[in-house]
Design a protein around this motif. Sequence first.
Motif, PDB file in Angstrom:
ATOM      1  N   PHE A  40      18.800 -61.871  48.813  1.00  0.00           N
ATOM      2  CA  PHE A  40      20.001 -61.954  47.985  1.00  0.00           C
ATOM      3  C   PHE A  40      19.638 -61.992  46.499  1.00  0.00           C
ATOM      4  O   PHE A  40      20.265 -61.331  45.673  1.00  0.00           O
ATOM      5  CB  PHE A  40      20.818 -63.195  48.346  1.00  0.00           C
ATOM      6  CG  PHE A  40      21.640 -63.051  49.596  1.00  0.00           C
ATOM      7  CD1 PHE A  40      21.866 -61.822  50.178  1.00  0.00           C
ATOM      8  CD2 PHE A  40      22.204 -64.161  50.201  1.00  0.00           C
ATOM      9  CE1 PHE A  40      22.627 -61.681  51.327  1.00  0.00           C
ATOM     10  CE2 PHE A  40      22.969 -64.044  51.353  1.00  0.00           C
ATOM     11  CZ  PHE A  40      23.183 -62.805  51.918  1.00  0.00           C
ATOM     12  N   ASP A  41      18.614 -62.782  46.154  1.00  0.00           N
ATOM     13  CA  ASP A  41      18.200 -62.878  44.748  1.00  0.00           C
ATOM     14  C   ASP A  41      17.720 -61.521  44.227  1.00  0.00           C
ATOM     15  O   ASP A  41      17.967 -61.164  43.066  1.00  0.00           O
ATOM     16  CB  ASP A  41      17.080 -63.915  44.593  1.00  0.00           C
ATOM     17  CG  ASP A  41      17.590 -65.346  44.734  1.00  0.00           C
ATOM     18  OD1 ASP A  41      18.818 -65.550  44.688  1.00  0.00           O
ATOM     19  OD2 ASP A  41      16.760 -66.260  44.888  1.00  0.00           O
ATOM     20  N   ALA A  42      17.037 -60.777  45.093  1.00  0.00           N
ATOM     21  CA  ALA A  42      16.584 -59.443  44.696  1.00  0.00           C
ATOM     22  C   ALA A  42      17.778 -58.539  44.414  1.00  0.00           C
ATOM     23  O   ALA A  42      17.802 -57.800  43.414  1.00  0.00           O
ATOM     24  CB  ALA A  42      15.703 -58.835  45.788  1.00  0.00           C
ATOM     25  N   ALA A  43      18.795 -58.595  45.293  1.00  0.00           N
ATOM     26  CA  ALA A  43      19.987 -57.767  45.091  1.00  0.00           C
ATOM     27  C   ALA A  43      20.715 -58.161  43.813  1.00  0.00           C
ATOM     28  O   ALA A  43      21.120 -57.294  43.014  1.00  0.00           O
ATOM     29  CB  ALA A  43      20.916 -57.896  46.300  1.00  0.00           C
ATOM     30  N   VAL A  44      20.883 -59.465  43.592  1.00  0.00           N
ATOM     31  CA  VAL A  44      21.563 -59.935  42.383  1.00  0.00           C
ATOM     32  C   VAL A  44      20.798 -59.506  41.138  1.00  0.00           C
ATOM     33  O   VAL A  44      21.383 -59.030  40.165  1.00  0.00           O
ATOM     34  CB  VAL A  44      21.721 -61.468  42.427  1.00  0.00           C
ATOM     35  CG1 VAL A  44      22.175 -62.002  41.068  1.00  0.00           C
ATOM     36  CG2 VAL A  44      22.725 -61.871  43.496  1.00  0.00           C
ATOM     37  N   GLY A  45      19.474 -59.665  41.170  1.00  0.00           N
ATOM     38  CA  GLY A  45      18.669 -59.292  40.019  1.00  0.00           C
ATOM     39  C   GLY A  45      18.783 -57.812  39.690  1.00  0.00           C
ATOM     40  O   GLY A  45      18.902 -57.424  38.521  1.00  0.00           O
ATOM     41  N   MET A  46      18.769 -56.975  40.719  1.00  0.00           N
ATOM     42  CA  MET A  46      18.892 -55.539  40.482  1.00  0.00           C
ATOM     43  C   MET A  46      20.264 -55.187  39.920  1.00  0.00           C
ATOM     44  O   MET A  46      20.381 -54.375  38.988  1.00  0.00           O
ATOM     45  CB  MET A  46      18.624 -54.782  41.789  1.00  0.00           C
ATOM     46  CG  MET A  46      17.181 -54.888  42.273  1.00  0.00           C
ATOM     47  SD  MET A  46      16.955 -54.246  43.958  1.00  0.00           S
ATOM     48  CE  MET A  46      17.228 -52.500  43.698  1.00  0.00           C
ATOM     49  N   LEU A  47      21.305 -55.798  40.462  1.00  0.00           N
ATOM     50  CA  LEU A  47      22.651 -55.521  39.973  1.00  0.00           C
ATOM     51  C   LEU A  47      22.818 -56.004  38.536  1.00  0.00           C
ATOM     52  O   LEU A  47      23.452 -55.345  37.721  1.00  0.00           O
ATOM     53  CB  LEU A  47      23.690 -56.185  40.883  1.00  0.00           C
ATOM     54  CG  LEU A  47      23.827 -55.571  42.285  1.00  0.00           C
ATOM     55  CD1 LEU A  47      24.632 -56.484  43.189  1.00  0.00           C
ATOM     56  CD2 LEU A  47      24.471 -54.188  42.216  1.00  0.00           C
ATOM     57  N   GLU A  48      22.255 -57.171  38.233  1.00  0.00           N
ATOM     58  CA  GLU A  48      22.343 -57.698  36.868  1.00  0.00           C
ATOM     59  C   GLU A  48      21.606 -56.809  35.866  1.00  0.00           C
ATOM     60  O   GLU A  48      21.956 -56.793  34.681  1.00  0.00           O
ATOM     61  CB  GLU A  48      21.778 -59.118  36.819  1.00  0.00           C
ATOM     62  CG  GLU A  48      22.697 -60.159  37.440  1.00  0.00           C
ATOM     63  CD  GLU A  48      22.118 -61.556  37.383  1.00  0.00           C
ATOM     64  OE1 GLU A  48      22.916 -62.510  37.438  1.00  0.00           O
ATOM     65  OE2 GLU A  48      20.871 -61.693  37.310  1.00  0.00           O
ATOM     66  N   HIS A  49      20.601 -56.092  36.334  1.00  0.00           N
ATOM     67  CA  HIS A  49      19.857 -55.193  35.461  1.00  0.00           C
ATOM     68  C   HIS A  49      20.460 -53.785  35.437  1.00  0.00           C
ATOM     69  O   HIS A  49      19.833 -52.840  34.954  1.00  0.00           O
ATOM     70  CB  HIS A  49      18.387 -55.124  35.891  1.00  0.00           C
ATOM     71  CG  HIS A  49      17.594 -56.312  35.451  1.00  0.00           C
ATOM     72  ND1 HIS A  49      17.555 -57.488  36.171  1.00  0.00           N
ATOM     73  CD2 HIS A  49      16.826 -56.516  34.346  1.00  0.00           C
ATOM     74  CE1 HIS A  49      16.784 -58.364  35.530  1.00  0.00           C
ATOM     75  NE2 HIS A  49      16.338 -57.807  34.423  1.00  0.00           N
ATOM     76  N   GLY A  50      21.664 -53.652  35.995  1.00  0.00           N
ATOM     77  CA  GLY A  50      22.379 -52.403  35.855  1.00  0.00           C
ATOM     78  C   GLY A  50      22.160 -51.377  36.941  1.00  0.00           C
ATOM     79  O   GLY A  50      22.594 -50.231  36.793  1.00  0.00           O
ATOM     80  N   VAL A  51      21.483 -51.743  38.028  1.00  0.00           N
ATOM     81  CA  VAL A  51      21.302 -50.800  39.126  1.00  0.00           C
ATOM     82  C   VAL A  51      22.649 -50.585  39.810  1.00  0.00           C
ATOM     83  O   VAL A  51      23.262 -51.540  40.278  1.00  0.00           O
ATOM     84  CB  VAL A  51      20.268 -51.317  40.147  1.00  0.00           C
ATOM     85  CG1 VAL A  51      20.154 -50.358  41.339  1.00  0.00           C
ATOM     86  CG2 VAL A  51      18.907 -51.505  39.486  1.00  0.00           C
ATOM     87  N   PRO A  52      23.165 -49.366  39.852  1.00  0.00           N
ATOM     88  CA  PRO A  52      24.462 -49.131  40.505  1.00  0.00           C
ATOM     89  C   PRO A  52      24.360 -49.298  42.013  1.00  0.00           C
ATOM     90  O   PRO A  52      23.276 -49.182  42.595  1.00  0.00           O
ATOM     91  CB  PRO A  52      24.795 -47.686  40.121  1.00  0.00           C
ATOM     92  CG  PRO A  52      23.485 -47.056  39.797  1.00  0.00           C
ATOM     93  CD  PRO A  52      22.603 -48.138  39.270  1.00  0.00           C
ATOM     94  N   LEU A  53      25.507 -49.555  42.644  1.00  0.00           N
ATOM     95  CA  LEU A  53      25.518 -49.752  44.093  1.00  0.00           C
ATOM     96  C   LEU A  53      24.928 -48.557  44.825  1.00  0.00           C
ATOM     97  O   LEU A  53      24.251 -48.709  45.840  1.00  0.00           O
ATOM     98  CB  LEU A  53      26.952 -50.002  44.579  1.00  0.00           C
ATOM     99  CG  LEU A  53      27.582 -51.347  44.198  1.00  0.00           C
ATOM    100  CD1 LEU A  53      28.997 -51.424  44.745  1.00  0.00           C
ATOM    101  CD2 LEU A  53      26.759 -52.513  44.721  1.00  0.00           C
ATOM    102  N   ALA A  54      25.177 -47.362  44.305  1.00  0.00           N
ATOM    103  CA  ALA A  54      24.676 -46.154  44.970  1.00  0.00           C
ATOM    104  C   ALA A  54      23.158 -46.130  45.038  1.00  0.00           C
ATOM    105  O   ALA A  54      22.581 -45.536  45.951  1.00  0.00           O
ATOM    106  CB  ALA A  54      25.186 -44.909  44.254  1.00  0.00           C
ATOM    107  N   ASP A  55      22.490 -46.765  44.068  1.00  0.00           N
ATOM    108  CA  ASP A  55      21.022 -46.745  44.014  1.00  0.00           C
ATOM    109  C   ASP A  55      20.393 -47.991  44.607  1.00  0.00           C
ATOM    110  O   ASP A  55      19.167 -48.134  44.597  1.00  0.00           O
ATOM    111  CB  ASP A  55      20.551 -46.592  42.560  1.00  0.00           C
ATOM    112  CG  ASP A  55      20.938 -45.255  41.970  1.00  0.00           C
ATOM    113  OD1 ASP A  55      21.232 -44.334  42.758  1.00  0.00           O
ATOM    114  OD2 ASP A  55      20.974 -45.139  40.732  1.00  0.00           O
ATOM    115  N   LEU A  56      21.211 -48.907  45.117  1.00  0.00           N
ATOM    116  CA  LEU A  56      20.688 -50.158  45.678  1.00  0.00           C
ATOM    117  C   LEU A  56      20.281 -49.905  47.132  1.00  0.00           C
ATOM    118  O   LEU A  56      21.020 -50.186  48.064  1.00  0.00           O
ATOM    119  CB  LEU A  56      21.762 -51.245  45.609  1.00  0.00           C
ATOM    120  CG  LEU A  56      21.284 -52.674  45.828  1.00  0.00           C
ATOM    121  CD1 LEU A  56      20.463 -53.143  44.641  1.00  0.00           C
ATOM    122  CD2 LEU A  56      22.482 -53.604  46.003  1.00  0.00           C
TER     123      LEU A  56
END
Length: 219
Positions: free
Chosen positions: A42-58
Amino acid sequence: MAPAAGAAPVPAPAPAECPGDAAPCGGRRGRPRSEAVERAIFDAAVGMLEHGVPLADLSIEKLARTAGVGKATIYRRWPGKEALLIDLLRSLELPEPDLPGTSARDDLVTLLEGLRQRGMVKRSNALLHNVFSQMQMYPKLWDAYQRTVIEPRRRMSLDAIRRGMANGEIRPDLDVELVNDLVTGPLLLRSVIRPDSPLEPGLAEQIVDTVLEGVRPAV
C-alpha cells in the motif's frame, strides 16, 4: 556419522526466518500474510501516486519492485490492480459509523455526518482528490468502488429510512429511494458538484431535520 541401521533419520534443522518475512532466508519465498507486507505494498502504491504516476501506469510489476516483494506476493492477495486499488481506497476511508439506533432521525444524522467528514477529508487530501478524479475514467474500477465501498453505506441509509417508515417518523407511502436521495443529495452536491461549498458542522442535522419535516406523517 551415518545413523545406525533401523534408526529414524535425523530431520534437518529448519532454515532461519528472515526478519519481517515469512520466507526462510536463502530459501524459496513462502506465502507471507503479515500486515507489514500489505502495508509495504500500500505504501508503495501511495508513494507512486503521490509522485504523479497515473493509474494507467501503476502496474503490478512497478508496485512489486517499489515495495520490494515478488509479483506472486501481490497476486496471492489480489487478482489484479483494480482489486488492490479498491482495498487501498477502503483502507483510506473513514470507518463505517456505528448507528445509535434510537430513531431514524439519529441514524440518518450519523450517516450524513460521516458523509460530511469524508467530504472534508477528500478536500484536504490531494492524493484522494487525484485518485478519484482519475478513477471515474476507469469503469471497472469505478464500478468496483461503488459496489464495495459506496453501496454498503447506501444500504445502511435505506434501512434507516425503512425503520423510520415502520415507526411513524416517515410517511410509509413514499418511495424509499427518493427519500434517501433527498437526504444524501445536498451533501453529495456540495462534495462533488460544488466542491467549494461549505461543509460546516451541524450541516447533517440541518439537512435531516429539513427533509424529515417534509416527509413526516400528517397529524
